[in-house]
Design a protein around this motif. Structure first.
Motif, PDB file in Angstrom:
ATOM      1  N   SER A 189       0.917  -1.103  -0.089  1.00  0.00           N
ATOM      2  CA  SER A 189       0.019   0.182   0.145  1.00  0.00           C
ATOM      3  C   SER A 189       0.879   1.165  -0.066  1.00  0.00           C
ATOM      4  CB  SER A 189      -0.887  -0.016   1.123  1.00  0.00           C
ATOM      5  OG  SER A 189      -1.797  -1.098   1.321  1.00  0.00           O
ATOM      6  N   TYR A 221       0.685   5.584   0.408  1.00  0.00           N
ATOM      7  CA  TYR A 221      -0.034   6.569   0.985  1.00  0.00           C
ATOM      8  C   TYR A 221       0.694   8.051   0.688  1.00  0.00           C
ATOM      9  CZ  TYR A 221      -2.448   2.975   3.538  1.00  0.00           C
ATOM     10  OH  TYR A 221      -3.103   1.669   3.553  1.00  0.00           O
ATOM     11  N   ILE A 248      -8.367  10.975  -2.944  1.00  0.00           N
ATOM     12  CA  ILE A 248      -7.787   9.346  -2.800  1.00  0.00           C
ATOM     13  C   ILE A 248      -6.585   9.646  -1.712  1.00  0.00           C
ATOM     14  CG2 ILE A 248      -6.594   7.600  -3.859  1.00  0.00           C
ATOM     15  CD1 ILE A 248      -8.037   8.530  -6.295  1.00  0.00           C
ATOM     16  N   GLY A 260      -3.533   4.006  -1.890  1.00  0.00           N
ATOM     17  CA  GLY A 260      -3.846   2.679  -2.705  1.00  0.00           C
ATOM     18  C   GLY A 260      -3.001   1.482  -2.462  1.00  0.00           C
ATOM     19  N   LEU A 307      -6.121  -3.551  -7.812  1.00  0.00           N
ATOM     20  CA  LEU A 307      -5.712  -2.466  -7.318  1.00  0.00           C
ATOM     21  C   LEU A 307      -7.109  -1.872  -6.501  1.00  0.00           C
ATOM     22  CD1 LEU A 307      -4.347   0.152  -7.635  1.00  0.00           C
ATOM     23  CD2 LEU A 307      -5.618   1.005  -9.571  1.00  0.00           C
ATOM     24  N   LYS A 308      -6.477  -1.275  -5.381  1.00  0.00           N
ATOM     25  CA  LYS A 308      -7.911  -0.857  -4.492  1.00  0.00           C
ATOM     26  C   LYS A 308      -7.167   0.474  -4.310  1.00  0.00           C
ATOM     27  CE  LYS A 308      -7.424  -3.929  -1.410  1.00  0.00           C
ATOM     28  NZ  LYS A 308      -7.440  -4.832  -0.176  1.00  0.00           N
ATOM     29  N   LEU A 309      -8.111   1.644  -4.395  1.00  0.00           N
ATOM     30  CA  LEU A 309      -8.041   3.114  -4.051  1.00  0.00           C
ATOM     31  C   LEU A 309      -8.869   3.405  -2.671  1.00  0.00           C
ATOM     32  CD1 LEU A 309      -8.351   4.684  -7.464  1.00  0.00           C
ATOM     33  CD2 LEU A 309      -6.386   4.100  -6.467  1.00  0.00           C
ATOM     34  N   ARG A 310      -8.022   3.811  -1.804  1.00  0.00           N
ATOM     35  CA  ARG A 310      -8.805   4.215  -0.444  1.00  0.00           C
ATOM     36  C   ARG A 310      -9.290   5.644  -0.572  1.00  0.00           C
ATOM     37  NH1 ARG A 310      -8.048  -0.079   2.712  1.00  0.00           N
ATOM     38  NH2 ARG A 310      -6.429  -1.640   1.715  1.00  0.00           N
TER      39      ARG A 310
END
Length: 199
Positions: free
Chosen positions: A146, A148, A157, A160, A194-197
């Protein structure tokens, strides 16, 4: 509104209401995760949204809509997946990067088509198949890394993650138990995503 769309909307509402925002003590309705996943027994490509929660946001619940492309004359199919992920711990590599050496979980996947069924049609003898062709249960393990930004509050965002997962469906596990010619590694599939936070 179609029955399928209505059912999906109700499911999204119910899942949304189940998870409190542990930071502010309020109900968290707004999704905090966007996800894109390739393969994983839920379609060639799947995309969706979800929520992270828990004391250290170690739990994630996501809803994904996927697509299985046309193959050997058969038409393509849409899929729906409800996925639960657990991330036991994270290793901080520096102020902006963490490594999650273990992620694990399960998900329920369904093909959105009348060509598949939950209960055997009457044309088959009772117990002929013994399983649903429409719904699959899956388990998986994996890893993620991850990223940041230093000033996350300045962006929509806040971070990720890139991840991979190694999993198997219930029918593959059952097939391995009943078919000695099926190799152990044949029941597993590999996926990437893929993850987006979001803030």
């Amino acid at each position: 509104m179609s029955m399928r769309l209505w059912s999906f909307s109700v499911l999204v509402l119910i899942v949304s209401l189940l998870f409190p925002d542990t930071v502010h003590g309020q109900w968290k309705l707004k999704p905090s995760i966007g996800i894109l996943q390739v393969a994983g027994n839920m379609g060639l490509v799947s995309a969706g949204f979800g929520w992270d929660y828990g004391r250290k946001n170690q739990w994630e619940t996501t809803l994904l809509y996927g697509y299985i492309p046309k193959h050997e004359g058969k038409r393509g199919y849409a899929t729906f997946t409800l996925k639960q992920t657990y991330i036991p711990w994270s290793n901080h590599l520096n102020d902006n990067v963490t490594f999650e050496p273990l992620t694990c979980g399960m998900y329920l996947n369904s093909i959105l088509s009348r060509d598949f069924w939950v209960r055997e049609p009457d044309k088959y003898p009772k117990g002929y198949y013994g399983f649903s062709t429409k719904i699959r249960f899956n388990i998986f393990i994996g890893e993620s890394i991850s990223f940041y930004p230093t000033s996350a509050e300045e962006y929509v965002i806040k971070g990720g993650s890139l991840f991979w997962e190694f999993g198997a469906t219930d029918i593959y596990i059952i097939s391995k138990a009943t078919n000695r010619y099926l190799k152990f590694w044949d029941i597993f599939g590999l996926s990437f995503g893929l993850k987006l936070r979001f803030c």
